[in-house]
Design an enzyme around this catalytic site. Structure first.
Site, short mmCIF file in Angstrom:
data_model
loop_
_atom_site.label_atom_id
_atom_site.label_comp_id
_atom_site.label_asym_id
_atom_site.label_seq_id
_atom_site.Cartn_x
_atom_site.Cartn_y
_atom_site.Cartn_z
N CYS A 88 -5.19 -23.08 71.96
CA CYS A 88 -5.83 -22.13 71.06
C CYS A 88 -6.87 -22.80 70.16
O CYS A 88 -7.95 -22.25 69.92
CB CYS A 88 -4.78 -21.46 70.17
SG CYS A 88 -3.39 -20.73 71.04
N ASP A 89 -6.52 -23.99 69.64
CA ASP A 89 -7.30 -24.55 68.54
C ASP A 89 -7.97 -25.88 68.82
O ASP A 89 -8.70 -26.40 67.96
CB ASP A 89 -6.38 -24.71 67.32
CG ASP A 89 -5.82 -23.39 66.85
OD1 ASP A 89 -6.52 -22.37 66.97
OD2 ASP A 89 -4.67 -23.37 66.37
N CYS A 131 -0.70 -24.91 68.67
CA CYS A 131 -1.24 -24.52 69.96
C CYS A 131 -2.54 -25.25 70.26
O CYS A 131 -3.60 -24.90 69.73
CB CYS A 131 -1.46 -23.00 70.01
SG CYS A 131 -2.12 -22.41 71.59
#
Length: 322
Positions: free
Chosen positions: A138-139, A135
């Site tokens: 997300c990261d 992701c």
């Protein structure tokens, strides 16, 4: 445990647990079925920095544990096991857990999520959330001014690579074939980005490690057979997702990939009394916060359905079976 329920919720990611919180507060006393990975994909994530209310971030497992405790506080009960069969041909619906325990429910909320496809190479699973990710949204923030790799050749891979250029010093797209599968517009956009380069026609073999950290990706050149390591601080796997809907076996209307189709802006499905939320019906956003929001919608839709609300004619709006 009582086998007849008002509401059953299948899945315990952000969508399922939010649905459980809302359904519990509506005095529906939902029974929540945990799968083999209670908490969903967030349990594989270390620090979550984009969930509202946590300015310093929160560990993924901690966030999911708190959601579970909140649902339990309001009256949700949980049963561990894997849903192996669902019969939505008539109400009450029948749900089979671990091939032997059969439950009945007047309404179902399906929030079984989607699983990211992985490469299946050495060190990949062990380093998930610790240098390997599925992701970018997300990261990506964790890789400011660091070199990273994106494995994949479709639109999602190129989209993630383009997004990651906001943070990384360099993004290398790694693909098994010598041509990309992505649309021309996505390819043109990636080729025009000075931060993106391409390594084509190579097969990933292993996540390269150094001092317990990700050091890059070991690959084999498909033409020469030679192996080498592509150095990087992070590896993003972007080869698609599989919605966890195999257990439905034709019970609900799915799209061509397998995601549950919902009606308009509601969580209603093709079967009257069955609702869906989270990544199992969302192939686009796939974020914890959007999953949680859809879980709220599903619980509110279920409450109105069970009340027989005149303002929500579910059977007409969904073309559903009674």
């Amino acid at each position: 445990m009582e086998k007849k329920q008002k509401v059953m919720i299948l899945g315990t990611g952000p969508a399922g647990l939010t649905a459980a919180i809302y359904a519990s507060r509506a005095n529906l006393n939902p029974l929540v079925v945990e799968g083999n990975e209670p908490g969903g994909q967030l349990t594989l994530t270390t620090e979550v920095e984009n969930f509202p209310g946590f300015p310093d971030g929160v560990m993924g497992p901690e966030l999911m544990d708190n959601m579970r405790k909140q649902a339990e506080k309001f009256g949700a009960t949980f049963v561990s096991g894997w849903v192996t069969d669902v019969d939505t041909s008539k109400r009450p619906f029948r749900v089979t857990v671990d091939e032997s325990d059969v439950y009945e429910a007047d309404a179902l909320i399906i929030s079984t999520g989607a699983s990211a496809k992985l490469l299946g190479i050495e060190n990949e699973s062990d380093m998930m959330g610790r240098g390997v990710s599925t992701c970018a949204t997300c990261d990506g923030f964790f890789y400011r001014q660091k070199p990273i790799l994106v494995v994949g050749g479709g639109d999602s891979a190129l989209e993630e690579a383009t997004f990651l250029t906001k943070f990384a010093s360099e993004v290398t797209i790694v693909h098994r074939r010598d041509t990309l599968r992505a649309s021309k517009v996505m390819q043109d956009r990636a080729h025009a980005n000075d931060k993106i380069r391409f390594v084509m026609n190579v097969t990933p073999l292993a996540v390269a490690m150094e001092d317990g950290k990700v050091a890059g990706l070991e690959v084999k050149d498909n033409a020469s057979g030679e192996t080498r390591v592509l150095p990087a601080d992070g590896i993003f796997v972007a080869i698609g997702h599989n919605p966890n809907t195999a257990f439905l076996k034709g019970q609900l209307e799915l799209d061509e990939v397998g995601y549950i189709k919902t009606v308009g802006s509601t969580s209603a499905t093709s079967v009257d009394g069955v609702f869906a939320c989270g990544d199992v019906m969302d192939s686009h956003y796939r974020q914890a916060i959007t999953a949680a929001g859809s879980g709220c919608k599903a619980a509110m839709d279920v409450e109105k359905f069970l009340e027989g609300s005149a303002t929500h004619d579910w059977s007409v709006s969904s073309g559903a079976k009674a």
